[in-house]
Design a protein around this motif. Structure first.
Motif, mmCIF file in Angstrom:
data_model
loop_
_atom_site.group_PDB
_atom_site.id
_atom_site.type_symbol
_atom_site.label_atom_id
_atom_site.label_comp_id
_atom_site.label_asym_id
_atom_site.label_seq_id
_atom_site.Cartn_x
_atom_site.Cartn_y
_atom_site.Cartn_z
ATOM 1 N N LEU A 28 0.830 -1.212 0.000
ATOM 2 C CA LEU A 28 0.000 0.000 0.000
ATOM 3 C C LEU A 28 0.864 1.262 0.000
ATOM 4 C CD1 LEU A 28 -2.851 -0.975 2.509
ATOM 5 C CD2 LEU A 28 -2.959 -0.907 0.018
ATOM 6 N N ALA A 29 1.982 1.226 0.731
ATOM 7 C CA ALA A 29 2.893 2.376 0.753
ATOM 8 C C ALA A 29 3.509 2.589 -0.621
ATOM 9 C CB ALA A 29 3.992 2.148 1.789
ATOM 10 N N PHE A 30 3.848 1.510 -1.288
ATOM 11 C CA PHE A 30 4.416 1.599 -2.644
ATOM 12 C C PHE A 30 3.415 2.222 -3.609
ATOM 13 C CE2 PHE A 30 5.380 0.043 -6.863
ATOM 14 C CZ PHE A 30 6.769 0.147 -6.943
ATOM 15 N N LEU A 31 2.171 1.771 -3.550
ATOM 16 C CA LEU A 31 1.131 2.318 -4.434
ATOM 17 C C LEU A 31 0.869 3.790 -4.132
ATOM 18 C CD1 LEU A 31 -1.435 -0.641 -4.412
ATOM 19 C CD2 LEU A 31 0.142 -0.019 -6.239
ATOM 20 N N GLU A 32 0.887 4.148 -2.855
ATOM 21 C CA GLU A 32 0.618 5.532 -2.461
ATOM 22 C C GLU A 32 1.721 6.464 -2.931
ATOM 23 O OE1 GLU A 32 -1.206 8.767 -0.963
ATOM 24 O OE2 GLU A 32 -2.076 6.762 -0.753
ATOM 25 N N ASP A 33 2.974 6.079 -2.679
ATOM 26 C CA ASP A 33 4.095 6.978 -2.991
ATOM 27 C C ASP A 33 4.416 7.007 -4.479
ATOM 28 O OD1 ASP A 33 5.862 8.826 -1.746
ATOM 29 O OD2 ASP A 33 7.534 7.468 -2.132
ATOM 30 N N SER A 34 3.988 5.999 -5.214
ATOM 31 C CA SER A 34 4.241 5.995 -6.658
ATOM 32 C C SER A 34 3.303 6.936 -7.402
ATOM 33 C CB SER A 34 4.083 4.572 -7.217
ATOM 34 O OG SER A 34 2.724 4.155 -7.113
ATOM 35 N N GLU B 178 -5.065 16.480 -7.733
ATOM 36 C CA GLU B 178 -3.809 16.469 -8.486
ATOM 37 C C GLU B 178 -3.415 15.027 -8.787
ATOM 38 O OE1 GLU B 178 0.905 17.720 -8.049
ATOM 39 O OE2 GLU B 178 -0.473 18.029 -6.386
ATOM 40 N N LEU B 179 -3.106 14.761 -10.048
ATOM 41 C CA LEU B 179 -2.598 13.457 -10.452
ATOM 42 C C LEU B 179 -1.095 13.611 -10.689
ATOM 43 C CD1 LEU B 179 -5.363 12.225 -12.925
ATOM 44 C CD2 LEU B 179 -5.139 11.778 -10.482
ATOM 45 N N PRO B 180 -0.280 13.306 -9.695
ATOM 46 C CA PRO B 180 1.162 13.511 -9.838
ATOM 47 C C PRO B 180 1.774 12.559 -10.854
ATOM 48 C CG PRO B 180 0.706 12.276 -7.855
ATOM 49 C CD PRO B 180 -0.624 12.674 -8.413
ATOM 50 N N GLU B 181 2.928 12.928 -11.356
ATOM 51 C CA GLU B 181 3.640 12.024 -12.261
ATOM 52 C C GLU B 181 4.055 10.769 -11.499
ATOM 53 O OE1 GLU B 181 6.929 14.144 -13.847
ATOM 54 O OE2 GLU B 181 5.705 15.693 -14.805
ATOM 55 N N ALA C 94 9.465 6.603 -8.868
ATOM 56 C CA ALA C 94 9.943 5.514 -8.008
ATOM 57 C C ALA C 94 9.726 5.912 -6.554
ATOM 58 C CB ALA C 94 11.416 5.253 -8.275
ATOM 59 N N PRO C 95 9.035 5.090 -5.780
ATOM 60 C CA PRO C 95 8.762 5.450 -4.380
ATOM 61 C C PRO C 95 10.038 5.689 -3.587
ATOM 62 C CG PRO C 95 7.428 3.578 -5.064
ATOM 63 C CD PRO C 95 8.438 3.795 -6.144
ATOM 64 N N SER C 96 9.963 6.594 -2.647
ATOM 65 C CA SER C 96 11.093 6.901 -1.779
ATOM 66 C C SER C 96 11.210 5.829 -0.691
ATOM 67 C CB SER C 96 10.898 8.279 -1.138
ATOM 68 O OG SER C 96 11.763 8.457 -0.039
ATOM 69 N N SER C 97 12.383 5.256 -0.569
ATOM 70 C CA SER C 97 12.584 4.203 0.440
ATOM 71 C C SER C 97 12.362 4.748 1.849
ATOM 72 C CB SER C 97 13.995 3.625 0.321
ATOM 73 O OG SER C 97 14.971 4.635 0.461
ATOM 74 N N ARG C 98 12.756 5.998 2.081
ATOM 75 C CA ARG C 98 12.578 6.601 3.400
ATOM 76 C C ARG C 98 11.095 6.797 3.714
ATOM 77 N NH1 ARG C 98 12.100 11.679 5.808
ATOM 78 N NH2 ARG C 98 13.085 11.820 7.865
ATOM 79 N N THR C 99 10.334 7.289 2.718
ATOM 80 C CA THR C 99 8.896 7.492 2.912
ATOM 81 C C THR C 99 8.194 6.172 3.200
ATOM 82 O OG1 THR C 99 8.936 9.387 1.419
ATOM 83 C CG2 THR C 99 6.797 8.391 1.860
ATOM 84 N N ILE C 100 8.540 5.145 2.439
ATOM 85 C CA ILE C 100 7.928 3.830 2.621
ATOM 86 C C ILE C 100 8.291 3.262 3.991
ATOM 87 C CG2 ILE C 100 8.010 1.434 1.847
ATOM 88 C CD1 ILE C 100 8.088 2.417 -0.986
#
Length: 489
Positions: free
Chosen positions: A180-186, A305-308, A311-317
């Motif tokens: 879920l974190a990967f999908l969110e941050d991507s 907003e639909l962001p581009e 690659a998810p941030s490892s720190r954020t995840i």
């Protein structure tokens, strides 16, 4: 920021006027720009004598020139922006398509649960070994200390069986939140709200209302709080009513345990169906409410907003997953710990005091008293009824209660699951009953933390009580229908 010659000339002239009339102003340029924008507060506070300098509002001119400047800077310093935008547009042709957007979302969530079950179950096996090892050490230590039977039972059959049974699901929870974190941050989750805007619009809600529902896959508490983003009070109440139908992470251990025991190779399909059913029920209830609620709602367009894609941030995840795992561990060490002790007490004490025979316990008395309510939905067993009541404190407690009720210290191991299946089978509890229990746990009264959040957000005990009663009735009716149809086959 340097504006056009026309605006810069006016700014300079206004600054001269301000210096004469208001020598105490700290930032003359900022005030001059606000006067050109005809800012109401600044205009009233610092009027100038030469009003011909401000022949109209220059607000739109200033804004447009600021954005032009920003665009120029971005073109000079942002690398591969055009390429990334083109890639995002290509992906969005599928993921936000009118016809493919929803199937793509369901396929992505199916893959998430594939990982949760395959990788998570592999890791869960090692957690089970660790819990079994701890049980042996604790048992040997208590025997060495010559601890009494009652204290040994409390530690092994109560605390370790309850808390340990929940901790073995930690790998599955970790994989779910990681995905879920990967999908969110991507940048994908924002697309889901956009895709669902059309469906939610037919229910009298905007796509923004689907955001709390998505958050409900993690935990209902922040999902309920996220309903604040909705402008309309009636919409917020609708969303708070239907969001608990989503399968939060606390319900996942129930699905994993029961589907793993009774559906074997089809366990992932059985568990995934709970997520789909919860989503469908939530949307269906919202539709019924929109048909009953005749009051005309103001149409609110979705602006998001639909962001581009990135690659998810490892720190954020890491931060996201750690916070969720920490919450899970905290709950295991507090709510589930206390619930396990309380459940052990109910099952080992009765009207005659301490007894190893559960049939004479307070728990059996309470369970048998409410069992008739659960017979029509295939859950007419006092142990099941008691575990469902305990699950109101936290949904994971249903699993820990099973471990305590049936005396299985390592309920998620192969041996533990086989033992539990055998005990349940001797009661007549089979596949249909297991599926009905998963379904009822999906839909019935939210946990205490969720109810407390609803009370805080609405400020109404009546609405909180109505939500609990409404969910209980929906759960009973849906489960009744599934069970009655199921026994025909």
């Amino acid at each position: 920021m340097v504006y056009s010659d026309e605006i810069e000339e006016k700014i300079d002239r206004i600054i001269k006027e301000l210096k004469v009339s208001y020598p105490d102003i700290q930032n003359y340029r900022w005030h001059a720009i606000k006067l050109l924008e005809e800012d109401k507060e600044i205009t009233e506070k610092y009027p100038i004598s030469k009003i011909e300098l401000i022949d109209r509002s220059y607000e739109s001119d200033i804004i447009n020139q600021k954005y032009d400047f920003i665009t120029e800077v971005m073109q000079e310093v942002v690398v591969n922006k055009a390429k990334k935008e083109a890639s995002t547009d290509q992906i969005d042709k599928i993921l936000t398509s009118k016809w493919l957007g929803l199937p793509a979302f369901l396929a992505i969530m199916a893959f998430v649960f594939f990982l949760t079950f395959t990788v998570g179950d592999w890791l869960k096996g090692y957690m089970g070994i660790l819990i079994k090892w701890l049980a042996i050490i604790l048992s040997d230590g208590l025997n060495f200390l010559h601890a009494g039977d009652m204290f040994t039972s409390l530690m092994i059959d109560g605390i370790l069986a309850g808390v340990g049974g929940i901790l073995t699901f930690l790998p599955n929870i970790f994989i779910l939140f990681l995905a879920l974190a990967f999908l969110e941050d991507s940048g994908y989750m924002a697309r889901v709200a956009y895709v669902m805007d059309g469906i939610m619009g037919k229910l009298g809600l905007s796509g923004r209302a689907f955001i709390p529902m998505i958050l409900g896959f993690g935990c209902s508490v922040p999902a309920i709080m996220a309903s604040r983003a909705l402008e309309n009070r009636r919409d917020r109440y609708k969303v708070m009513l239907i969001t608990p139908f989503m399968s939060c992470s606390a319900k996942l251990p129930i699905y994993i345990l029961l589907s793993g025991m009774f559906f074997k190779n089809h366990a992932m399909i059985a568990a995934y169906s709970m997520y789909l059913i919860g989503l469908v029920i939530a949307i269906f209830v919202a539709y019924i409410i929109s048909r009953i609620d005749k009051k005309k709602q103001q149409e609110i367009m979705l602006l998001i907003e639909l962001p581009e894609y990135k690659a998810p941030s490892s720190r954020t995840i890491w931060i996201y997953v750690w916070e969720k795992v920490k919450d899970y561990l905290t709950k295991a060490g507090t709510t589930i710990f206390v619930a396990s002790i309380f459940m052990w007490f109910l099952l080992n004490f009765g009207t005659e005091g301490y007894s190893a025979n559960m049939a004479n316990s307070y728990g059996a008395i309470i369970g048998k008293w409410i069992t008739p309510i659960f017979i029509p939905i295939g859950l007419g067993y006092w142990q099941v009824a008691l575990s469902l009541i305990a699950g109101i404190s936290a949904k994971e407690v249903v699993v820990s209660s099973f471990a305590v009720l049936f005396g299985v210290s390592n309920v998620t191991s192969s041996a533990g699951m086989n033992t539990l299946v055998g005990q349940l089978g001797s009661l007549g509890f089979g596949q249909l009953n297991a599926y009905c229990m998963m379904l009822f746990c999906l839909l019935y009264i939210p946990c205490v933390a969720t109810l407390a959040t609803i009370k805080k957000e609405t400020g109404s005990w009546k609405w909180t009580g109505f939500t609990a009663l409404f969910q209980l009735c929906v759960a009973w009716v849906i489960t009744f229908g599934v069970y009655q149809i199921g026994i025909l086959f």
